[in-house]
Design an enzyme around this catalytic site. Sequence first.
Site, mmCIF file in Angstrom:
data_model
loop_
_atom_site.group_PDB
_atom_site.id
_atom_site.type_symbol
_atom_site.label_atom_id
_atom_site.label_comp_id
_atom_site.label_asym_id
_atom_site.label_seq_id
_atom_site.Cartn_x
_atom_site.Cartn_y
_atom_site.Cartn_z
ATOM 1 N N HIS A 16 0.871 -1.208 0.000
ATOM 2 C CA HIS A 16 0.000 0.000 0.000
ATOM 3 C C HIS A 16 0.892 1.237 0.000
ATOM 4 O O HIS A 16 1.533 1.551 1.005
ATOM 5 C CB HIS A 16 -0.907 0.002 1.235
ATOM 6 C CG HIS A 16 -1.886 1.130 1.236
ATOM 7 N ND1 HIS A 16 -3.244 0.937 1.406
ATOM 8 C CD2 HIS A 16 -1.735 2.475 1.085
ATOM 9 C CE1 HIS A 16 -3.862 2.103 1.358
ATOM 10 N NE2 HIS A 16 -2.967 3.067 1.168
ATOM 11 N N HIS A 18 1.617 5.422 -1.693
ATOM 12 C CA HIS A 18 1.296 6.609 -2.505
ATOM 13 C C HIS A 18 2.605 7.223 -2.988
ATOM 14 O O HIS A 18 3.466 7.560 -2.160
ATOM 15 C CB HIS A 18 0.554 7.656 -1.669
ATOM 16 C CG HIS A 18 -0.726 7.152 -1.084
ATOM 17 N ND1 HIS A 18 -1.937 7.327 -1.701
ATOM 18 C CD2 HIS A 18 -0.970 6.446 0.039
ATOM 19 C CE1 HIS A 18 -2.884 6.757 -0.964
ATOM 20 N NE2 HIS A 18 -2.328 6.219 0.093
ATOM 21 N N ARG A 20 2.431 9.690 -5.722
ATOM 22 C CA ARG A 20 2.076 10.939 -6.435
ATOM 23 C C ARG A 20 2.549 10.898 -7.888
ATOM 24 O O ARG A 20 2.707 9.834 -8.463
ATOM 25 C CB ARG A 20 2.614 12.175 -5.686
ATOM 26 C CG ARG A 20 2.424 12.171 -4.164
ATOM 27 C CD ARG A 20 1.012 11.967 -3.712
ATOM 28 N NE ARG A 20 0.892 12.106 -2.252
ATOM 29 C CZ ARG A 20 -0.119 11.644 -1.547
ATOM 30 N NH1 ARG A 20 -1.127 11.001 -2.131
ATOM 31 N NH2 ARG A 20 -0.175 11.818 -0.246
ATOM 32 N N ASN A 44 -5.074 7.344 -6.156
ATOM 33 C CA ASN A 44 -5.774 8.598 -5.813
ATOM 34 C C ASN A 44 -4.962 9.836 -6.187
ATOM 35 O O ASN A 44 -4.686 10.692 -5.351
ATOM 36 C CB ASN A 44 -6.158 8.617 -4.323
ATOM 37 C CG ASN A 44 -4.957 8.610 -3.387
ATOM 38 O OD1 ASN A 44 -3.914 8.057 -3.703
ATOM 39 N ND2 ASN A 44 -5.094 9.241 -2.234
ATOM 40 N N LYS A 104 -9.316 -0.124 -5.927
ATOM 41 C CA LYS A 104 -9.403 0.552 -4.627
ATOM 42 C C LYS A 104 -10.736 1.256 -4.451
ATOM 43 O O LYS A 104 -11.147 2.053 -5.299
ATOM 44 C CB LYS A 104 -8.263 1.588 -4.519
ATOM 45 C CG LYS A 104 -8.227 2.372 -3.213
ATOM 46 C CD LYS A 104 -7.721 1.539 -2.051
ATOM 47 C CE LYS A 104 -7.864 2.265 -0.717
ATOM 48 N NZ LYS A 104 -6.730 3.120 -0.410
ATOM 49 N N HIS A 141 -10.656 1.402 1.683
ATOM 50 C CA HIS A 141 -10.429 2.436 2.699
ATOM 51 C C HIS A 141 -11.654 2.390 3.610
ATOM 52 O O HIS A 141 -12.724 2.860 3.241
ATOM 53 C CB HIS A 141 -10.271 3.835 2.067
ATOM 54 C CG HIS A 141 -9.976 4.877 3.113
ATOM 55 N ND1 HIS A 141 -8.733 5.452 3.272
ATOM 56 C CD2 HIS A 141 -10.755 5.391 4.098
ATOM 57 C CE1 HIS A 141 -8.767 6.286 4.297
ATOM 58 N NE2 HIS A 141 -9.986 6.259 4.820
ATOM 59 N N HIS A 179 -4.764 -0.459 5.809
ATOM 60 C CA HIS A 179 -4.297 0.328 6.970
ATOM 61 C C HIS A 179 -5.260 0.263 8.143
ATOM 62 O O HIS A 179 -5.789 1.282 8.575
ATOM 63 C CB HIS A 179 -4.001 1.777 6.574
ATOM 64 C CG HIS A 179 -4.993 2.453 5.666
ATOM 65 N ND1 HIS A 179 -6.344 2.495 5.935
ATOM 66 C CD2 HIS A 179 -4.835 3.092 4.490
ATOM 67 C CE1 HIS A 179 -6.949 3.145 4.961
ATOM 68 N NE2 HIS A 179 -6.064 3.510 4.075
ATOM 69 N N ASP A 252 1.460 2.631 3.538
ATOM 70 C CA ASP A 252 0.610 3.812 3.334
ATOM 71 C C ASP A 252 1.444 5.083 3.442
ATOM 72 O O ASP A 252 0.951 6.124 3.890
ATOM 73 C CB ASP A 252 -0.571 3.854 4.308
ATOM 74 C CG ASP A 252 -1.645 4.848 3.864
ATOM 75 O OD1 ASP A 252 -1.671 5.196 2.674
ATOM 76 O OD2 ASP A 252 -2.441 5.283 4.709
ATOM 77 N N ALA A 268 -3.978 14.949 5.199
ATOM 78 C CA ALA A 268 -3.750 13.681 5.904
ATOM 79 C C ALA A 268 -2.681 12.883 5.170
ATOM 80 O O ALA A 268 -2.750 12.730 3.953
ATOM 81 C CB ALA A 268 -5.043 12.883 5.958
HETATM 82 O O1 DOR Z 1 -3.345 9.571 5.489
HETATM 83 C C1 DOR Z 1 -3.715 9.267 4.364
HETATM 84 N N1 DOR Z 1 -3.126 9.800 3.274
HETATM 85 N N2 DOR Z 1 -4.715 8.419 4.228
HETATM 86 C C2 DOR Z 1 -5.264 8.165 3.031
HETATM 87 O O2 DOR Z 1 -6.198 7.407 2.985
HETATM 88 C C3 DOR Z 1 -4.775 8.843 1.818
HETATM 89 C C4 DOR Z 1 -3.408 9.288 1.970
HETATM 90 C C5 DOR Z 1 -2.990 10.284 0.903
HETATM 91 O O3 DOR Z 1 -3.187 10.007 -0.286
HETATM 92 O O4 DOR Z 1 -2.431 11.324 1.260
HETATM 93 ZN ZN ZN Z 2 -3.334 5.054 1.436
#
Ligand code: DOR
Ligand code: ZN
Length: 348
Positions: A16, A18, A20, A44, A104, A141, A179, A252, A268
Amino acid sequence: MTASSKITITRPDDWHLHVRDGNYLSSVLGDTAKRFARAVIMPNLSDPITSTDLASEYRDRIINALPAEYKLSFDPLMTLYLTNRTKASEIKKARESGFVHAVKWYPAGATTNSDKGVSDIVACYDVLETMAEEDMPLLVHGEVTDPTVDVFDREKVFIEQFLEAIIKNFPTLKIVFEHITTEQAVSLVESASDNVAATITAHHMLLNRNALFKGGIRPHHYCLPVLKRESHRKALVKAATSGNKKFFLGTDSAPHTRASKENACGCAGIYTSHGGIEFYAEIFDKADALDKLEAFASFHGPDFYGLPRNKDKITLARKKTEIADTITFGDETCVPLRAGGHLNWSID
Ligand code: DOR
Ligand code: ZN
């Protein structure tokens, strides 16, 4: 007490992540590729990855952004972002592609870039049926978006309102509860069939919700699902270190610019890829369970996804390495977890 100060394990994967896009992507990807052979890439982006074609283009951008030494060794495992309009035919196309490994489900409004996510999961039931037929895992999620539900209860309420029904209605669908942060999530996964598994982050096992308010508000400890109380943190460590094949590593790691975190309405996400495996070694060491790290980090994930386990190894040593105050992130900076402190385990 495990006295060993070194451990060699099969190279792990991050189930899991991210990363970008654009020059943000090239700033962070090396930290992951240095440690992991594969990572499940979250879809995302601000324009989410809703189709196999978009996933293919994003995959190319990721491979292009890899530092030269990892171009052949790192494999990004792509995912699709489920929407109210996702078609069953897109699931079939994704499965045929060979590079899309999961879909997802972001409840619309639950987290970063989730606005285009699912507002009515029941309307997606035909797609979930196709996913079960195609052996395409659903990554969840798991938080309700109802603003009247206490933010610390949103995962528990999600289980009661949605997840139990989905598990019951789609017994052959593979589901990863992503998560997880509560003892209720641990119990649900333990009691469900082998088609239900969960990822656990390092930050949810290192920190409890007091870390959000230590001496003042701490935006770099804000993530979603939000950190929970100590009893939940302990339940996560117990699950991760239990040897149960239903729990596996998913960092995550979610980088944001310093400015967007240190903000009146901060984003977040916690960046942890600089210690993507090292933080877990510390957690397992402290729990006297280093012997369970390899299965959690390197076996349970590929076994669940039906992928081969990695062949090469990495060695971790109980040795301190400094963590920078900030890392470069595009043209800006990002504050990593434990900035200015130390990793207590390091890659040898
Ligand atoms: O803390 C998080 N950041 N939780 C998520 O579900 C998305 C992630 C983000 O893409 O920044
Ligand atoms: Zn995530």
